[in-house]
Design a protein around this motif. Sequence first.
Motif, PDB file in Angstrom:
ATOM      1  N   ARG A 189       0.842  -1.218   0.000  1.00  0.00           N
ATOM      2  CA  ARG A 189       0.000   0.000   0.000  1.00  0.00           C
ATOM      3  C   ARG A 189       0.869   1.256   0.000  1.00  0.00           C
ATOM      4  O   ARG A 189       0.630   2.198  -0.751  1.00  0.00           O
ATOM      5  N   GLN A 190       1.895   1.216   0.850  1.00  0.00           N
ATOM      6  CA  GLN A 190       2.799   2.362   0.944  1.00  0.00           C
ATOM      7  C   GLN A 190       3.538   2.589  -0.381  1.00  0.00           C
ATOM      8  O   GLN A 190       3.712   3.714  -0.827  1.00  0.00           O
ATOM      9  N   LEU A 191       3.935   1.476  -0.984  1.00  0.00           N
ATOM     10  CA  LEU A 191       4.657   1.552  -2.255  1.00  0.00           C
ATOM     11  C   LEU A 191       3.765   2.169  -3.333  1.00  0.00           C
ATOM     12  O   LEU A 191       4.205   3.012  -4.120  1.00  0.00           O
ATOM     13  N   LEU A 233      -3.957  -8.428  -2.893  1.00  0.00           N
ATOM     14  CA  LEU A 233      -2.785  -7.685  -3.385  1.00  0.00           C
ATOM     15  C   LEU A 233      -3.195  -6.667  -4.452  1.00  0.00           C
ATOM     16  O   LEU A 233      -2.663  -5.554  -4.495  1.00  0.00           O
ATOM     17  N   LEU A 234      -4.149  -7.041  -5.285  1.00  0.00           N
ATOM     18  CA  LEU A 234      -4.603  -6.091  -6.319  1.00  0.00           C
ATOM     19  C   LEU A 234      -5.291  -4.893  -5.672  1.00  0.00           C
ATOM     20  O   LEU A 234      -5.025  -3.747  -6.030  1.00  0.00           O
ATOM     21  N   ILE A 235      -6.135  -5.159  -4.697  1.00  0.00           N
ATOM     22  CA  ILE A 235      -6.829  -4.062  -4.007  1.00  0.00           C
ATOM     23  C   ILE A 235      -5.822  -3.178  -3.275  1.00  0.00           C
ATOM     24  O   ILE A 235      -6.003  -1.979  -3.147  1.00  0.00           O
ATOM     25  N   SER A 236      -4.716  -3.772  -2.861  1.00  0.00           N
ATOM     26  CA  SER A 236      -3.721  -3.025  -2.089  1.00  0.00           C
ATOM     27  C   SER A 236      -2.676  -2.324  -2.963  1.00  0.00           C
ATOM     28  O   SER A 236      -1.699  -1.789  -2.447  1.00  0.00           O
ATOM     29  N   GLY A 237      -2.827  -2.379  -4.278  1.00  0.00           N
ATOM     30  CA  GLY A 237      -1.941  -1.561  -5.106  1.00  0.00           C
ATOM     31  C   GLY A 237      -1.168  -2.287  -6.194  1.00  0.00           C
ATOM     32  O   GLY A 237      -0.462  -1.648  -6.975  1.00  0.00           O
ATOM     33  N   ALA A 238      -1.289  -3.605  -6.288  1.00  0.00           N
ATOM     34  CA  ALA A 238      -0.540  -4.318  -7.337  1.00  0.00           C
ATOM     35  C   ALA A 238      -1.254  -4.189  -8.688  1.00  0.00           C
ATOM     36  O   ALA A 238      -2.483  -4.227  -8.744  1.00  0.00           O
ATOM     37  N   ASP A 239      -0.466  -4.025  -9.753  1.00  0.00           N
ATOM     38  CA  ASP A 239      -1.019  -4.122 -11.107  1.00  0.00           C
ATOM     39  C   ASP A 239      -0.961  -5.570 -11.575  1.00  0.00           C
ATOM     40  O   ASP A 239      -1.809  -6.034 -12.323  1.00  0.00           O
TER      41      ASP A 239
END
Length: 351
Positions: A141-143, A166-172
Amino acid sequence: MRIETDIKLDFKDVLIRPKRSTLNSRSEVSVLRQYKFKYSPLVWEGVPVIAANMDHTGTFDVAKVMASHQLMTAMHKFVTLNDWVNYQKTSPETLPHCFVSIGTSQEDLTAAKEAFKVINSAFICLDVANGYTQHFVSFLRQLRDTFPDKVIMAGNVVTGEMAEELLISGADIVKIGIGPGSVCTTRYKTGVGYPQLSAIIECADAAHGLKGLVCADGGCTCPGDVAKAFAAGADFVMLGGMLAGHDECGGEVIEKGGKPFKAFYGMSSKQAMTTYYGSVADYRASEGRLVHVPYRGALENTVLDILGGLRSACTYVGAKQLKELTKRTTFVRVSQQLNEVYSHYQVGEEK
Ligand code: 5GP
Protein backbone atom coordinates in the motif's frame (compact mmCIF):
# COMPACT_ATOMS: atom_id res chain seq x y z
CA MET A 1 -7.82 -29.28 10.07
CA ARG A 2 -9.61 -29.63 6.74
CA ILE A 3 -8.87 -31.60 3.61
CA GLU A 4 -9.75 -30.21 0.21
CA THR A 5 -10.35 -33.16 -2.10
CA ASP A 6 -10.55 -31.36 -5.47
CA ILE A 7 -7.54 -32.40 -7.50
CA LYS A 8 -5.10 -29.57 -8.16
CA LEU A 9 -2.92 -29.79 -11.24
CA ASP A 10 0.66 -29.14 -12.27
CA PHE A 11 2.00 -28.59 -15.79
CA LYS A 12 2.92 -32.27 -16.05
CA ASP A 13 -0.67 -33.37 -15.36
CA VAL A 14 -2.16 -31.90 -18.55
CA LEU A 15 -1.71 -31.44 -22.27
CA ILE A 16 -3.38 -28.90 -24.56
CA ARG A 17 -5.90 -30.57 -26.89
CA PRO A 18 -5.38 -29.63 -30.56
CA LYS A 19 -8.26 -27.91 -32.36
CA ARG A 20 -9.27 -27.54 -35.99
CA SER A 21 -7.66 -24.37 -37.27
CA THR A 22 -7.33 -22.19 -40.34
CA LEU A 23 -3.76 -21.23 -39.52
CA ASN A 24 -1.24 -22.71 -41.91
CA SER A 25 2.03 -21.80 -40.32
CA ARG A 26 3.36 -20.66 -37.01
CA SER A 27 4.79 -17.61 -38.73
CA GLU A 28 1.20 -16.31 -38.86
CA VAL A 29 1.04 -16.20 -35.07
CA SER A 30 1.80 -13.08 -33.02
CA VAL A 31 3.11 -13.60 -29.50
CA LEU A 32 2.99 -9.89 -28.73
CA ARG A 33 0.53 -8.64 -26.17
CA GLN A 34 -0.58 -5.17 -25.21
CA TYR A 35 -1.60 -4.48 -21.63
CA LYS A 36 -3.23 -1.66 -19.73
CA PHE A 37 -2.80 -1.77 -15.98
CA LYS A 38 -5.11 -1.42 -13.01
CA TYR A 39 -3.21 1.54 -11.53
CA SER A 40 -0.36 2.59 -13.78
CA PRO A 41 -1.40 4.69 -16.79
CA LEU A 42 1.29 2.97 -18.89
CA VAL A 43 0.33 0.93 -21.94
CA TRP A 44 2.89 -1.82 -22.54
CA GLU A 45 3.41 -3.94 -25.62
CA GLY A 46 5.81 -6.85 -25.87
CA VAL A 47 6.22 -10.58 -25.41
CA PRO A 48 5.07 -11.21 -21.82
CA VAL A 49 7.91 -13.49 -20.75
CA ILE A 50 10.15 -12.24 -17.91
CA ALA A 51 13.60 -13.43 -16.82
CA ALA A 52 13.48 -14.07 -13.06
CA ASN A 53 14.96 -11.58 -10.59
CA MET A 54 17.63 -14.04 -9.48
CA ASP A 55 21.27 -12.99 -9.57
CA HIS A 56 21.94 -15.58 -12.30
CA THR A 57 19.14 -14.55 -14.70
CA GLY A 58 18.27 -10.98 -13.66
CA THR A 59 21.40 -9.45 -15.21
CA PHE A 60 21.87 -6.60 -17.68
CA ASP A 61 23.43 -8.95 -20.24
CA VAL A 62 20.33 -11.15 -20.07
CA ALA A 63 18.15 -8.03 -20.30
CA LYS A 64 19.79 -6.98 -23.57
CA VAL A 65 19.04 -10.32 -25.24
CA MET A 66 15.51 -10.50 -23.84
CA ALA A 67 14.76 -6.92 -24.91
CA SER A 68 16.05 -7.55 -28.43
CA HIS A 69 13.05 -9.90 -28.82
CA GLN A 70 10.72 -7.63 -26.79
CA LEU A 71 10.82 -9.88 -23.71
CA MET A 72 11.36 -8.50 -20.20
CA THR A 73 13.83 -8.97 -17.35
CA ALA A 74 13.34 -8.48 -13.63
CA MET A 75 16.73 -7.30 -12.41
CA HIS A 76 17.88 -8.88 -9.18
CA LYS A 77 17.70 -6.92 -5.95
CA PHE A 78 21.43 -6.54 -5.44
CA VAL A 79 22.15 -4.61 -8.64
CA THR A 80 23.71 -1.30 -7.57
CA LEU A 81 22.48 2.12 -8.54
CA ASN A 82 25.81 2.67 -10.30
CA ASP A 83 25.21 -0.39 -12.49
CA TRP A 84 21.75 0.92 -13.39
CA VAL A 85 23.13 4.30 -14.33
CA ASN A 86 25.83 2.77 -16.52
CA TYR A 87 23.37 0.45 -18.20
CA GLN A 88 20.96 3.29 -18.80
CA LYS A 89 23.71 5.21 -20.56
CA THR A 90 24.73 2.34 -22.83
CA SER A 91 21.37 0.66 -23.57
CA PRO A 92 18.59 3.17 -22.88
CA GLU A 93 16.29 1.56 -25.46
CA THR A 94 16.08 -1.69 -23.50
CA LEU A 95 15.08 -0.06 -20.22
CA PRO A 96 11.31 -0.25 -20.81
CA HIS A 97 11.75 -4.02 -20.52
CA CYS A 98 13.40 -4.03 -17.07
CA PHE A 99 11.83 -4.38 -13.63
CA VAL A 100 13.57 -2.87 -10.60
CA SER A 101 13.36 -5.35 -7.69
CA ILE A 102 13.04 -3.94 -4.22
CA GLY A 103 12.79 -5.27 -0.67
CA THR A 104 10.10 -4.64 1.93
CA SER A 105 11.81 -2.59 4.65
CA GLN A 106 11.53 1.18 5.19
CA GLU A 107 15.19 1.47 4.16
CA ASP A 108 14.31 -0.29 0.90
CA LEU A 109 11.52 2.22 0.29
CA THR A 110 13.85 5.16 0.92
CA ALA A 111 16.44 3.61 -1.39
CA ALA A 112 13.76 3.06 -4.07
CA LYS A 113 12.73 6.73 -3.94
CA GLU A 114 16.34 7.74 -4.51
CA ALA A 115 16.85 5.12 -7.20
CA PHE A 116 13.83 6.19 -9.24
CA LYS A 117 15.18 9.74 -9.38
CA VAL A 118 17.78 8.34 -11.77
CA ILE A 119 16.43 5.02 -13.10
CA ASN A 120 14.02 5.45 -15.97
CA SER A 121 12.16 2.17 -15.57
CA ALA A 122 8.39 2.10 -15.09
CA PHE A 123 8.34 -1.39 -13.55
CA ILE A 124 8.74 -2.48 -9.94
CA CYS A 125 8.99 -6.07 -8.75
CA LEU A 126 8.17 -6.53 -5.08
CA ASP A 127 8.43 -10.15 -4.12
CA VAL A 128 8.80 -12.19 -0.99
CA ALA A 129 8.67 -15.94 -0.49
CA ASN A 130 5.39 -15.55 1.40
CA GLY A 131 3.06 -12.85 0.11
CA TYR A 132 0.42 -13.63 2.74
CA THR A 133 1.70 -11.47 5.59
CA GLN A 134 0.04 -8.29 6.81
CA HIS A 135 3.43 -6.56 6.73
CA PHE A 136 3.75 -7.31 3.02
CA VAL A 137 0.27 -5.98 2.25
CA SER A 138 0.81 -2.74 4.16
CA PHE A 139 4.20 -2.23 2.52
CA LEU A 140 2.57 -2.69 -0.87
CA ARG A 141 0.00 0.00 0.00
CA GLN A 142 2.80 2.36 0.94
CA LEU A 143 4.66 1.55 -2.26
CA ARG A 144 1.58 2.31 -4.34
CA ASP A 145 1.09 5.65 -2.56
CA THR A 146 4.74 6.49 -3.21
CA PHE A 147 4.73 5.46 -6.88
CA PRO A 148 1.20 6.01 -8.24
CA ASP A 149 2.31 5.70 -11.88
CA LYS A 150 4.65 2.70 -11.77
CA VAL A 151 3.62 -0.79 -12.80
CA ILE A 152 3.92 -2.76 -9.56
CA MET A 153 4.21 -6.54 -9.69
CA ALA A 154 3.81 -8.11 -6.24
CA GLY A 155 3.82 -11.63 -4.83
CA ASN A 156 4.12 -14.48 -4.35
CA VAL A 157 0.73 -15.99 -3.63
CA VAL A 158 -1.20 -18.98 -4.99
CA THR A 159 -4.84 -18.44 -4.06
CA GLY A 160 -7.55 -16.24 -5.54
CA GLU A 161 -8.49 -14.42 -2.35
CA MET A 162 -4.91 -13.31 -1.73
CA ALA A 163 -4.43 -12.32 -5.38
CA GLU A 164 -7.47 -10.06 -4.91
CA GLU A 165 -6.07 -8.63 -1.68
CA LEU A 166 -2.79 -7.69 -3.38
CA LEU A 167 -4.60 -6.09 -6.32
CA ILE A 168 -6.83 -4.06 -4.01
CA SER A 169 -3.72 -3.03 -2.09
CA GLY A 170 -1.94 -1.56 -5.11
CA ALA A 171 -0.54 -4.32 -7.34
CA ASP A 172 -1.02 -4.12 -11.11
CA ILE A 173 0.34 -7.64 -11.55
CA VAL A 174 0.20 -10.42 -8.96
CA LYS A 175 3.01 -12.95 -9.04
CA ILE A 176 1.86 -16.55 -8.62
CA GLY A 177 3.89 -19.48 -7.30
CA ILE A 178 4.88 -20.94 -3.96
CA GLY A 179 7.27 -23.82 -4.21
CA PRO A 180 7.31 -24.76 -7.92
CA GLY A 181 10.76 -23.33 -8.73
CA SER A 182 13.62 -25.41 -10.10
CA VAL A 183 15.96 -24.47 -7.23
CA CYS A 184 13.29 -24.00 -4.59
CA THR A 185 13.09 -26.26 -1.56
CA THR A 186 10.07 -24.65 0.15
CA ARG A 187 7.86 -27.70 -0.32
CA TYR A 188 10.57 -29.96 1.05
CA LYS A 189 11.40 -27.72 4.00
CA THR A 190 7.90 -26.62 4.95
CA GLY A 191 5.34 -28.86 3.27
CA VAL A 192 3.65 -25.69 1.95
CA GLY A 193 2.77 -25.09 -1.70
CA TYR A 194 0.14 -25.34 -4.43
CA PRO A 195 0.27 -27.09 -7.82
CA GLN A 196 1.24 -24.36 -10.24
CA LEU A 197 -1.23 -24.88 -13.10
CA SER A 198 -4.21 -24.75 -10.72
CA ALA A 199 -2.71 -21.76 -8.92
CA ILE A 200 -2.50 -19.90 -12.24
CA ILE A 201 -6.05 -20.84 -13.27
CA GLU A 202 -7.56 -19.82 -9.92
CA CYS A 203 -5.55 -16.61 -9.45
CA ALA A 204 -6.03 -15.46 -13.07
CA ASP A 205 -9.76 -15.91 -12.70
CA ALA A 206 -9.81 -13.84 -9.50
CA ALA A 207 -7.42 -11.17 -10.81
CA HIS A 208 -9.11 -10.66 -14.17
CA GLY A 209 -12.38 -9.97 -12.35
CA LEU A 210 -10.64 -6.96 -10.76
CA LYS A 211 -8.90 -5.79 -13.95
CA GLY A 212 -5.62 -7.09 -12.57
CA LEU A 213 -2.98 -9.23 -14.28
CA VAL A 214 -1.06 -12.30 -13.12
CA CYS A 215 2.48 -13.46 -13.70
CA ALA A 216 3.05 -17.22 -13.43
CA ASP A 217 6.37 -17.58 -11.63
CA GLY A 218 8.30 -20.82 -11.44
CA GLY A 219 7.96 -24.43 -12.47
CA CYS A 220 8.29 -24.15 -16.26
CA THR A 221 10.77 -26.78 -17.42
CA CYS A 222 10.30 -26.64 -21.21
CA PRO A 223 8.65 -24.41 -23.85
CA GLY A 224 5.48 -26.55 -23.60
CA ASP A 225 5.11 -25.55 -19.94
CA VAL A 226 5.33 -21.87 -20.91
CA ALA A 227 2.52 -22.46 -23.42
CA LYS A 228 0.47 -24.24 -20.72
CA ALA A 229 0.98 -21.33 -18.31
CA PHE A 230 -0.40 -18.87 -20.86
CA ALA A 231 -3.15 -21.31 -21.78
CA ALA A 232 -4.10 -21.46 -18.08
CA GLY A 233 -4.66 -17.70 -18.07
CA ALA A 234 -1.27 -16.20 -17.14
CA ASP A 235 -0.71 -12.71 -18.53
CA PHE A 236 3.05 -12.94 -17.95
CA VAL A 237 5.33 -15.93 -17.35
CA MET A 238 8.54 -15.64 -15.33
CA LEU A 239 11.43 -18.02 -15.98
CA GLY A 240 14.53 -18.87 -13.97
CA GLY A 241 15.85 -22.36 -14.66
CA MET A 242 14.85 -22.37 -18.33
CA LEU A 243 17.10 -19.36 -18.93
CA ALA A 244 19.95 -20.56 -16.68
CA GLY A 245 23.42 -21.68 -17.79
CA HIS A 246 23.95 -19.18 -20.62
CA ASP A 247 26.83 -16.82 -21.40
CA GLU A 248 24.76 -13.80 -20.33
CA CYS A 249 23.86 -15.27 -16.93
CA GLY A 250 25.75 -14.44 -13.74
CA GLY A 251 28.73 -16.56 -12.63
CA GLU A 252 31.61 -18.25 -14.38
CA VAL A 253 31.76 -21.46 -16.40
CA ILE A 254 32.94 -24.36 -14.20
CA GLU A 255 34.62 -27.52 -15.59
CA LYS A 256 33.40 -30.77 -14.04
CA GLY A 257 34.46 -34.14 -15.42
CA GLY A 258 35.60 -32.38 -18.59
CA LYS A 259 32.17 -30.80 -19.14
CA PRO A 260 31.20 -27.13 -18.72
CA PHE A 261 28.57 -26.02 -16.14
CA LYS A 262 27.37 -22.85 -14.48
CA ALA A 263 26.30 -22.46 -10.85
CA PHE A 264 22.64 -21.55 -10.32
CA TYR A 265 21.07 -21.16 -6.90
CA GLY A 266 17.84 -20.13 -5.22
CA MET A 267 17.74 -16.59 -3.89
CA SER A 268 16.97 -17.86 -0.41
CA SER A 269 19.55 -20.65 -0.57
CA LYS A 270 22.46 -20.77 1.83
CA GLN A 271 24.67 -19.76 -1.11
CA ALA A 272 22.68 -16.57 -1.80
CA MET A 273 22.33 -15.64 1.86
CA THR A 274 26.03 -15.99 2.57
CA THR A 275 26.88 -14.07 -0.64
CA TYR A 276 24.63 -11.11 0.17
CA TYR A 277 24.14 -11.15 3.94
CA GLY A 278 27.27 -12.94 5.15
CA SER A 279 25.39 -15.87 6.74
CA VAL A 280 22.05 -17.63 7.13
CA ALA A 281 20.14 -16.06 10.04
CA ASP A 282 19.43 -18.59 12.84
CA TYR A 283 15.66 -18.20 12.73
CA ARG A 284 15.25 -19.01 9.04
CA ALA A 285 15.78 -22.13 7.02
CA SER A 286 17.39 -21.85 3.63
CA GLU A 287 14.67 -22.62 1.09
CA GLY A 288 16.71 -22.90 -2.04
CA ARG A 289 19.37 -25.16 -3.48
CA LEU A 290 22.60 -24.72 -5.39
CA VAL A 291 22.91 -26.66 -8.65
CA HIS A 292 25.40 -26.84 -11.48
CA VAL A 293 23.47 -26.56 -14.73
CA PRO A 294 25.02 -27.57 -18.06
CA TYR A 295 26.56 -24.58 -19.84
CA ARG A 296 24.31 -23.69 -22.78
CA GLY A 297 26.09 -20.96 -24.77
CA ALA A 298 24.17 -17.97 -26.14
CA LEU A 299 20.79 -17.12 -24.59
CA GLU A 300 19.47 -16.07 -27.99
CA ASN A 301 18.97 -19.70 -29.09
CA THR A 302 16.94 -20.57 -26.01
CA VAL A 303 14.77 -17.47 -26.39
CA LEU A 304 14.05 -18.36 -30.02
CA ASP A 305 13.25 -21.92 -28.97
CA ILE A 306 10.71 -20.71 -26.40
CA LEU A 307 9.11 -18.28 -28.86
CA GLY A 308 8.97 -21.00 -31.53
CA GLY A 309 7.24 -23.36 -29.07
CA LEU A 310 4.70 -20.72 -28.12
CA ARG A 311 3.87 -19.90 -31.72
CA SER A 312 3.52 -23.58 -32.50
CA ALA A 313 1.20 -24.15 -29.51
CA CYS A 314 -0.99 -21.31 -30.78
CA THR A 315 -1.05 -22.89 -34.25
CA TYR A 316 -2.26 -26.23 -32.84
CA VAL A 317 -5.33 -24.62 -31.30
CA GLY A 318 -5.93 -22.03 -34.03
CA ALA A 319 -4.94 -18.99 -31.97
CA LYS A 320 -3.71 -16.24 -34.29
CA GLN A 321 -2.48 -14.28 -31.31
CA LEU A 322 -1.15 -15.32 -27.92
CA LYS A 323 -4.14 -13.50 -26.43
CA GLU A 324 -6.50 -16.15 -27.88
CA LEU A 325 -4.56 -19.14 -26.54
CA THR A 326 -6.38 -19.41 -23.23
CA LYS A 327 -9.86 -19.06 -24.81
CA ARG A 328 -9.06 -21.78 -27.31
CA THR A 329 -7.53 -24.20 -24.79
CA THR A 330 -9.05 -27.37 -23.47
CA PHE A 331 -6.65 -29.15 -21.16
CA VAL A 332 -6.77 -32.92 -21.06
CA ARG A 333 -5.58 -34.70 -17.94
CA VAL A 334 -2.80 -37.18 -18.64
CA SER A 335 -0.77 -39.75 -16.78
CA GLN A 336 2.22 -39.45 -19.08
CA GLN A 337 3.21 -36.71 -21.45
CA LEU A 338 6.66 -37.35 -22.83
CA ASN A 339 7.95 -40.50 -24.47
CA GLU A 340 11.35 -40.87 -22.80
CA VAL A 341 12.34 -44.23 -24.29
CA TYR A 342 15.43 -42.78 -25.98
CA SER A 343 16.09 -39.91 -23.57
CA HIS A 344 19.29 -41.56 -22.25
CA TYR A 345 20.68 -41.81 -25.77
CA GLN A 346 20.04 -38.18 -26.62
CA VAL A 347 22.76 -36.23 -28.40
CA GLY A 348 22.67 -32.64 -27.09
CA GLU A 349 20.54 -31.30 -24.30
CA GLU A 350 16.93 -31.07 -25.50
CA LYS A 351 14.30 -33.62 -24.52
P1 5GP B 1 12.09 -21.67 -12.18
O1 5GP B 1 11.73 -20.94 -13.42
O2 5GP B 1 13.55 -21.81 -12.01
O3 5GP B 1 11.35 -22.95 -11.99
O4 5GP B 1 11.57 -20.74 -10.96
C1 5GP B 1 12.05 -19.43 -10.78
C2 5GP B 1 11.41 -18.86 -9.53
O5 5GP B 1 11.77 -19.60 -8.37
C3 5GP B 1 11.84 -17.44 -9.18
O6 5GP B 1 11.27 -16.46 -9.99
C4 5GP B 1 11.42 -17.36 -7.73
O7 5GP B 1 10.06 -17.04 -7.58
C5 5GP B 1 11.62 -18.76 -7.24
N1 5GP B 1 12.82 -18.86 -6.41
C6 5GP B 1 14.07 -18.40 -6.68
N2 5GP B 1 14.92 -18.68 -5.69
C7 5GP B 1 14.22 -19.33 -4.75
C8 5GP B 1 14.55 -19.86 -3.47
O8 5GP B 1 15.68 -19.85 -3.00
N3 5GP B 1 13.53 -20.44 -2.79
C9 5GP B 1 12.26 -20.48 -3.27
N4 5GP B 1 11.31 -21.01 -2.52
N5 5GP B 1 11.92 -20.02 -4.49
C10 5GP B 1 12.89 -19.45 -5.20
